[in-house]
Design a protein around this motif. Structure first.
Motif, mmCIF file in Angstrom:
data_model
loop_
_atom_site.group_PDB
_atom_site.id
_atom_site.type_symbol
_atom_site.label_atom_id
_atom_site.label_comp_id
_atom_site.label_asym_id
_atom_site.label_seq_id
_atom_site.Cartn_x
_atom_site.Cartn_y
_atom_site.Cartn_z
ATOM 1 N N LEU A 43 -15.509 10.393 3.300
ATOM 2 C CA LEU A 43 -15.614 9.387 3.983
ATOM 3 C C LEU A 43 -14.333 8.940 4.943
ATOM 4 C CD1 LEU A 43 -17.294 6.816 4.655
ATOM 5 C CD2 LEU A 43 -16.213 5.595 2.450
ATOM 6 N N GLU A 44 -13.254 8.977 4.281
ATOM 7 C CA GLU A 44 -11.948 8.821 4.968
ATOM 8 C C GLU A 44 -11.861 9.660 5.997
ATOM 9 O OE1 GLU A 44 -8.769 8.527 2.357
ATOM 10 O OE2 GLU A 44 -9.679 7.206 0.794
ATOM 11 N N VAL A 45 -12.038 10.900 6.066
ATOM 12 C CA VAL A 45 -12.003 11.871 7.256
ATOM 13 C C VAL A 45 -12.861 11.440 8.356
ATOM 14 C CG1 VAL A 45 -12.520 14.379 7.875
ATOM 15 C CG2 VAL A 45 -11.169 13.656 5.740
ATOM 16 N N ARG A 46 -14.098 11.132 8.038
ATOM 17 C CA ARG A 46 -15.275 10.602 8.913
ATOM 18 C C ARG A 46 -14.638 9.465 9.537
ATOM 19 N NH1 ARG A 46 -19.823 8.682 9.006
ATOM 20 N NH2 ARG A 46 -19.790 8.055 6.849
ATOM 21 N N GLN A 47 -14.143 8.550 8.917
ATOM 22 C CA GLN A 47 -13.937 7.146 9.366
ATOM 23 C C GLN A 47 -12.534 7.867 10.408
ATOM 24 O OE1 GLN A 47 -13.163 4.744 5.817
ATOM 25 N NE2 GLN A 47 -15.274 4.015 6.243
ATOM 26 N N SER A 146 -20.705 14.829 25.254
ATOM 27 C CA SER A 146 -20.797 13.813 24.076
ATOM 28 C C SER A 146 -19.479 13.822 23.436
ATOM 29 C CB SER A 146 -21.760 14.254 23.533
ATOM 30 O OG SER A 146 -21.978 13.670 22.064
ATOM 31 N N GLU A 147 -19.502 12.469 22.829
ATOM 32 C CA GLU A 147 -18.403 12.242 21.920
ATOM 33 C C GLU A 147 -18.510 12.281 20.451
ATOM 34 O OE1 GLU A 147 -19.106 9.650 24.441
ATOM 35 O OE2 GLU A 147 -17.620 10.382 25.764
ATOM 36 N N GLY A 148 -19.837 12.713 20.113
ATOM 37 C CA GLY A 148 -20.158 13.121 18.758
ATOM 38 C C GLY A 148 -21.492 13.485 18.481
ATOM 39 N N VAL A 149 -21.677 13.340 17.053
ATOM 40 C CA VAL A 149 -23.444 13.443 16.720
ATOM 41 C C VAL A 149 -23.638 12.537 15.818
ATOM 42 C CG1 VAL A 149 -22.548 15.120 15.219
ATOM 43 C CG2 VAL A 149 -24.982 15.212 15.992
ATOM 44 N N ILE A 150 -25.122 12.011 15.819
ATOM 45 C CA ILE A 150 -25.534 11.369 14.990
ATOM 46 C C ILE A 150 -26.590 12.082 14.123
ATOM 47 C CG2 ILE A 150 -27.018 10.244 16.451
ATOM 48 C CD1 ILE A 150 -27.065 7.302 15.017
ATOM 49 N N VAL A 151 -26.589 11.727 12.729
ATOM 50 C CA VAL A 151 -27.650 12.511 11.901
ATOM 51 C C VAL A 151 -27.882 11.556 10.832
ATOM 52 C CG1 VAL A 151 -26.510 14.899 12.135
ATOM 53 C CG2 VAL A 151 -25.737 13.681 10.374
ATOM 54 N N VAL A 167 -16.765 21.233 8.809
ATOM 55 C CA VAL A 167 -17.523 20.867 10.133
ATOM 56 C C VAL A 167 -16.785 19.532 10.470
ATOM 57 C CG1 VAL A 167 -19.993 20.047 11.017
ATOM 58 C CG2 VAL A 167 -19.607 22.156 9.444
ATOM 59 N N ILE A 168 -16.858 18.291 9.729
ATOM 60 C CA ILE A 168 -16.352 17.213 10.475
ATOM 61 C C ILE A 168 -15.032 17.453 11.047
ATOM 62 C CG2 ILE A 168 -18.192 15.696 9.358
ATOM 63 C CD1 ILE A 168 -15.938 14.972 7.082
ATOM 64 N N LYS A 169 -14.224 17.967 10.383
ATOM 65 C CA LYS A 169 -12.848 18.262 10.417
ATOM 66 C C LYS A 169 -12.577 19.060 11.818
ATOM 67 C CE LYS A 169 -8.424 19.862 8.360
ATOM 68 N NZ LYS A 169 -7.834 20.760 7.562
ATOM 69 N N HIS A 170 -13.543 20.089 11.882
ATOM 70 C CA HIS A 170 -13.292 20.904 13.292
ATOM 71 C C HIS A 170 -13.897 19.990 14.429
ATOM 72 C CE1 HIS A 170 -14.138 24.284 16.095
ATOM 73 N NE2 HIS A 170 -15.017 23.822 15.982
ATOM 74 N N ALA A 177 -14.172 14.376 18.252
ATOM 75 C CA ALA A 177 -15.747 14.003 18.349
ATOM 76 C C ALA A 177 -15.963 13.320 16.789
ATOM 77 C CB ALA A 177 -16.457 15.100 18.359
ATOM 78 N N LEU A 178 -16.850 12.517 16.980
ATOM 79 C CA LEU A 178 -17.093 11.851 15.471
ATOM 80 C C LEU A 178 -18.643 12.336 14.907
ATOM 81 C CD1 LEU A 178 -19.658 9.152 15.865
ATOM 82 C CD2 LEU A 178 -17.723 8.477 17.542
#
Length: 191
Positions: A43-47, A146-151, A167-170, A177-178
Motif C-alpha cells: 500500500l505504501e509503495v502504491r501511495q 497515460s499516467e497510470g492504470v485503474i483496475v 509491477v507497481i514498482k516498475h 505511473a500509478l
C-alpha cells in the motif's frame, strides 16, 4: 535453531516448531503479522507512486485530470469486461480521472505444482508482462498516453505479492505511473 528434548529434536523458527519426532512438519502458511506488514508495504509503495504521478502531472498540466487506462482480467474467453468497465468508469469519475483506452486479458491458469502449505498453487495466472492487454497498458504508459492504470483489485495484476510489487514498482520508478485499485485489499498503514 534446534532445541533438544528427551528423545527428539525440534526445529524452531521464530518460536514456531517446524519439525519434530523425526519427521518434518510444514508451517501452515505465512505468519499473519508478517503478511499484514507486507500488505501495508505494498500500500505504501502504491501511495508513493500515486503522489509522484500527481506531482509530475501538476508540474506538466495541472489543470487537466490524470489520464488512466482501464484494465480488466476476465475469467474466461466468453466473459465480457463490460461490468468491470462500468465500475472502473464510476471510480474514475469519483476521483476526477479521465479514462483512456480500455484493455483486458483472459485469465489463463499457469500449470503449477500444488504444495499444501504454499499459496502458489491457487489462482496462479499468466504473469502480467506475458499478457497482450497488459503489454499494451505498459506501452501506452511508456509512450505517455497515460499516467497510470485503474483496475478492480490487485488480483487483476497478480495474486503473487512479489510479482505485484515488481509491477507497481516498475511502472512507478520507470514511468512515474500509478496503479489505482477500486478495491484496495491492502490494510491501511497504521497512523
Amino acid at each position: 535453531m534446534a532445541v533438544s528434548g528427551l528423545d527428539r529434536e525440534t526445529q524452531v523458527d521464530a518460536d514456531r516448531p517446524v519439525a519434530g519426532k523425526g519427521r518434518p512438519r510444514r508451517p501452515r502458511g505465512p505468519d499473519p503479522l508478517k503478511r499484514q506488514s507486507h500488505a501495508g508495504q505494498l500500500l505504501e509503495v502504491r501511495q508513493r507512486f500515486y503522489r509522484e504521478a500527481v506531482g509530475t502531472r501538476d508540474r506538466r498540466n495541472g489543470d487537466q485530470p490524470l489520464r488512466l487506462l482501464a484494465y480488466s482480467l476476465v475469467p474466461s474467453p466468453g466473459a465480457r469486461p463490460d461490468e468491470d468497465w462500468d465500475t472502473l468508469q464510476t471510480e474514475a469519475e469519483r476521483h476526477g480521472y479521465a479514462i483512456g483506452a480500455r484493455l483486458h486479458d483472459v485469465a489463463v491458469p499457469v500449470p503449477t505444482t500444488y504444495f499444501p502449505s504454499s499459496r502458489t498453487g491457487r489462482s496462479v495466472y499468466t504473469p502480467p508482462w506475458q499478457r497482450p492487454g497488459w503489454r499494451e497498458v505498459e506501452r501506452q504508459i511508456r509512450d505517455r498516453f497515460s499516467e497510470g492504470v485503474i483496475v478492480l483489485d490487485r488480483h487483476n495484476i497478480s495474486s503473487d505479492d512479489d510479482e505485484y510489487h515488481a509491477v507497481i514498482k516498475h511502472l512507478g520508478e520507470r514511468y512515474q505511473a500509478l496503479v489505482h485499485l477500486v478495491i484496495s485489499g491492502e490494510p491501511s498503514a497504521p497512523t
